[in-house]
Design a protein around this motif. Structure first.
Motif, PDB file in Angstrom:
ATOM      1  N   UNK A   1       0.821  -1.210   0.000  1.00  0.00           N
ATOM      2  CA  UNK A   1       0.000   0.000   0.000  1.00  0.00           C
ATOM      3  C   UNK A   1       0.854   1.260   0.000  1.00  0.00           C
ATOM      4  N   UNK A   2       1.981   1.230   0.728  1.00  0.00           N
ATOM      5  CA  UNK A   2       2.874   2.392   0.773  1.00  0.00           C
ATOM      6  C   UNK A   2       3.440   2.693  -0.617  1.00  0.00           C
ATOM      7  N   UNK A   3       3.818   1.660  -1.347  1.00  0.00           N
ATOM      8  CA  UNK A   3       4.339   1.848  -2.706  1.00  0.00           C
ATOM      9  C   UNK A   3       3.237   2.380  -3.629  1.00  0.00           C
ATOM     10  N   UNK A   4       2.039   1.830  -3.496  1.00  0.00           N
ATOM     11  CA  UNK A   4       0.923   2.268  -4.350  1.00  0.00           C
ATOM     12  C   UNK A   4       0.571   3.731  -4.115  1.00  0.00           C
ATOM     13  N   UNK A   5       0.662   4.182  -2.872  1.00  0.00           N
ATOM     14  CA  UNK A   5       0.342   5.573  -2.575  1.00  0.00           C
ATOM     15  C   UNK A   5       1.340   6.534  -3.220  1.00  0.00           C
TER      16      UNK A   5
END
Length: 337
Positions: A135-139
Motif C-alpha cells: 500500500x505504501x508503494x501504491x500511494x
C-alpha cells in the motif's frame, strides 16, 4: 514540492513553482485533492511528459523507508511506521471471547469447522506488514510517475550480532544450553535476585513472573523476570507496577444487574473521531484520546503532546482518519500505517 496529476488521474512531474500553482487554483484550472503531501489535479488537457523516477524501498518489520529520485533530484522521502500490536489485539480478543462463553449467557460451542484458510497463508501480523508495504508503494505511485521500484531486503544473523565468533555447531548451542529448564536459566540470568526490590524484602523464595501474559509473550526468557514472592504477591494485589501489555476491550468486564457498560467514549464526539487530523492554535496534530464532554488529547505522530485536554471549540478538522496517518517533518513525510 507540489505533486501534480493530470485530468485523467495520471501522475505528472511535481513542481516547486508555488506562484503558478496558486494561479491555477484561483482560475479554477486545478483543484486540491490532498493536503499532505500537497497534491493538485489539473482540470484541463495537458501533455504527459515525465522523467524516469526510481522508488527505493527499505523494507523492515517496524518501519519502511521510501525515497523517490531521478538522476539529479529527490522528489519524495518518507518513513512509514508499521503496526506491531496485531498479535496482542488478536490474543486479547480470543481471551475475552473465552471468558464470555463462561458467563451465564446463552451457551455457544466453539466453532472450528467453519473457518477455512487459504493455502500458504501468512499469520495476521505478518500479512498486515506485507499489505502495508504494498500500500505504501501504491500511494507513492499515485502522485509520482514511478518507472522502477527497488526493494532493499537484508537478512540479519541475530546470533552473529550477539556473538561475532559464533560458527558451525555454535548456532545449535543457545543461551539456555546446560540449564535444566527456562526457569533455571532466568534465575541464573538475574543472579537469583528479585529484579524489583533487589533483595530488600529479604524474602528468599523466588518466583519467575511473565512480563506480558503467557498468551502473547509466551515462555521465552525475554518475557520472564525474577521476583521474590513478596513482590510477586504485591504485584498481583495491585500495589506495584511492572511493564505489561494493555488490554483493549469494548465493554467493561465488571457489570451490574447484567448491564454491561462500554469501556470507550462514543465513536463520534462533537464531530471528531480518534486519529482525525486537526488544527489547534495553528498547529497540526492528531486526536489520540477523547472524552464525551468534548475534550481531546492532541499529539503528533512521534508522541509529542500538543494539549492533553483541548476543547472541541478550538479544533478545526483538517482530514478524517485513514489507514495511513501522514505528517510532514522538516521537509520529510512521516507516515503511520
Amino acid at each position: 514540492m507540489v505533486y501534480v496529476i493530470n485530468k485523467d488521474g495520471q501522475p505528472l512531474m511535481p513542481t516547486t513553482r508555488h506562484g503558478k500553482v496558486r494561479h491555477l487554483l484561483e482560475r479554477g484550472k486545478a483543484k486540491v485533492i490532498k493536503r499532505c503531501p500537497f497534491t493538485i489535479q489539473l482540470l484541463y488537457e495537458t501533455n504527459h511528459y515525465v522523467q524516469e523516477i526510481t522508488l527505493g524501498v527499505d523494507a523492515g518489520s517496524k518501519t519502511i523507508g521510501l525515497s523517490a529520485t531521478s538522476e539529479r533530484k529527490e522528489y519524495y522521502a518518507g518513513e512509514v511506521e508499521l503496526r506491531n500490536d496485531i498479535v496482542n489485539l488478536l490474543s486479547t480478543r480470543r481471551e475475552l471471547r473465552r471468558t464470555r462463553r463462561n458467563r451465564k449467557t446463552r451457551y455457544r460451542k466453539p466453532r472450528f469447522q467453519n473457518r477455512k484458510r487459504k493455502d500458504k497463508c501468512l499469520a495476521p501480523s505478518v500479512q498486515q506488514k506485507v499489505d502495508t508495504h504494498i500500500l505504501a508503494v501504491q500511494k507513492v505511485k499515485k502522485i509520482l510517475p514511478i518507472s522502477h521500484v527497488v526493494v532493499e531486503v537484508v537478512a540479519f544473523d541475530i546470533q552473529k550480532i550477539k556473538n561475532p565468533k559464533i560458527e558451525k555447531t555454535g548456532y545449535q548451542q543457545g543461551e539456555q544450553l546446560g540449564f535444566w529448564n527456562v526457569r533455571e536459566y532466568v534465575l541464573f540470568r538475574d543472579g537469583h535476585v528479585c529484579q524489583y526490590c533487589k533483595g530488600k524484602s529479604k524474602d528468599k523464595i523466588l518466583n519467575v513472573h511473565h512480563l506480558e501474559s503467557r498468551k502473547t509473550g509466551g515462555d521465552a526468557p525475554n518475557n520472564l523476570i525474577t521476583l521474590c514472592e513478596a513482590c510477586h504477591k504485591r504485584y498481583h494485589q495491585g500495589e506495584l507496577k511492572l511493564p505489561e501489555s494493555i488490554k483493549r476491550q469494548i465493554h467493561k468486564t465488571n457489570s451490574k444487574k447484567g448491564i454491561r457498560k462500554r469501556n470507550q467514549s462514543d465513536y463520534l464526539v462533537k464531530g471528531f473521531r480518534i486519529f482525525d487530523k486537526v488544527s489547534y492554535e495553528g498547529k497540526e496534530c492528531f486526536i489520540y484520546g477523547r472524552r464525551s464532554s468534548g475534550y481531546f488529547d492532541l499529539r503528533t505522530l512521534d508522541g509529542t503532546h500538543i494539549h492533553k485536554s483541548a476543547s472541541y471549540k478550538k479544533l478545526k478538522l483538517l482530514e478524517t482518519r485513514n489507514s495511513f496517518l501522514i505528517e510532514r517533518r522538516k521537509g520529510r513525510i512521516s507516515v503511520s500505517g
